[in-house]
Design an enzyme around this catalytic site. Structure first.
Site, PDB file in Angstrom:
ATOM      1  N   GLU A  83     -94.147  39.195 -11.242  1.00 61.65           N
ATOM      2  CA  GLU A  83     -92.810  38.517 -11.064  1.00 61.65           C
ATOM      3  C   GLU A  83     -92.474  37.359  -9.798  1.00 61.65           C
ATOM      4  O   GLU A  83     -92.328  36.256 -10.070  1.00 61.65           O
ATOM      5  CB  GLU A  83     -91.745  39.458 -11.113  1.00 61.65           C
ATOM      6  N   ASN A  85     -83.746  29.391 -15.767  1.00 64.70           N
ATOM      7  CA  ASN A  85     -83.809  29.757 -16.940  1.00 64.70           C
ATOM      8  C   ASN A  85     -83.084  29.018 -17.978  1.00 64.70           C
ATOM      9  O   ASN A  85     -82.326  28.141 -17.504  1.00 64.70           O
ATOM     10  CB  ASN A  85     -83.338  31.176 -17.207  1.00 64.70           C
ATOM     11  N   ASP A 102     -80.962  29.596 -20.156  1.00 61.94           N
ATOM     12  CA  ASP A 102     -79.290  29.744 -19.929  1.00 61.94           C
ATOM     13  C   ASP A 102     -78.684  29.370 -18.671  1.00 61.94           C
ATOM     14  O   ASP A 102     -77.444  29.583 -18.562  1.00 61.94           O
ATOM     15  CB  ASP A 102     -78.947  31.227 -20.309  1.00 61.94           C
ATOM     16  N   SER A 131     -79.410  30.370 -15.766  1.00 62.14           N
ATOM     17  CA  SER A 131     -79.252  31.263 -14.567  1.00 62.14           C
ATOM     18  C   SER A 131     -80.608  31.392 -13.859  1.00 62.14           C
ATOM     19  O   SER A 131     -81.632  30.447 -14.191  1.00 62.14           O
ATOM     20  CB  SER A 131     -79.288  32.810 -15.357  1.00 62.14           C
ATOM     21  N   ASP A 177     -83.574  33.418 -11.204  1.00 61.39           N
ATOM     22  CA  ASP A 177     -83.979  35.099 -10.784  1.00 61.39           C
ATOM     23  C   ASP A 177     -84.379  34.960  -9.438  1.00 61.39           C
ATOM     24  O   ASP A 177     -84.880  34.120  -8.883  1.00 61.39           O
ATOM     25  CB  ASP A 177     -85.545  35.386 -11.669  1.00 61.39           C
ATOM     26  N   ASN A 232     -81.792  38.640 -12.428  1.00 58.22           N
ATOM     27  CA  ASN A 232     -81.212  37.513 -12.742  1.00 58.22           C
ATOM     28  C   ASN A 232     -79.777  37.407 -12.572  1.00 58.22           C
ATOM     29  O   ASN A 232     -79.014  38.602 -12.387  1.00 58.22           O
ATOM     30  CB  ASN A 232     -81.307  37.632 -14.448  1.00 58.22           C
TER      31      ASN A 232
END
Ligand SMILES: *[C@@H]1O[C@H](CO)[C@@H](O)[C@H](O)[C@H]1NC(C)=O
Length: 136
Positions: free
Chosen positions: A49, A61, A63, A65, A67, A74
């Site tokens: 990650e 992302n 949408d 958002s 991370d 998120n």
């Protein structure tokens, strides 16, 4: 004076941004009470990650958002930018600090709700071979 302040800010940022070794991650996970039988899964998840960088911010992302941190948590659901909030009642900045505590607590909450499959990288990379931590 301005350049002195700027230098200070840069130095502070440099201290907080860290790439941990695999064994440092294991040591931190143990310190924060992650169970030994899950250890290699968490090590794999964090490596895939965030490449073990506490200050990691992922790509935007779809949408809208982002991370955050070692566990790439998120901000749509789990943390608020600039203040404590959302399901982990934590700021996203705290999830990127060099103290793993807030991120560890939030990751455990996510795990309790969804298991490892909450993490895209775990699903993609950690269901086959897991990293060796035998020398940590
Ligand atoms: C969330 O965190 C803040 C600050 O850390 C605290 O004051 C507040 O009581 C917490 N809220 C909840 C619902 O736990």
């Amino acid at each position: 004076m301005k350049s002195v302040c700027l230098l200070f800010v840069v130095l502070v940022a440099a201290v907080e941004a860290r790439q941990f070794s695999r064994c440092e991650i294991v040591k931190n996970l143990r310190h924060h009470g992650f169970p030994e039988q899950q250890m290699r899964d968490w090590v794999c998840l964090i490596e895939k990650e965030s490449q073990n960088r506490n200050d990691a911010i992922g790509k935007l992302n779809a949408d809208g958002s982002w991370d955050h941190g070692l566990f790439q948590i998120n901000d749509r659901y789990w943390c608020s930018r600039g203040h404590a909030g959302k399901d982990c009642n934590v700021s996203c900045e705290a999830l990127r600090s060099d103290n793993m505590g807030p991120a560890a607590k939030c990751a455990k909450k996510i795990f309790a709700r969804h298991g490892f499959s909450a993490w895209t990288a775990w699903r993609a990379y950690c269901q086959g071979g897991l990293p060796n931590i035998g020398n940590c």
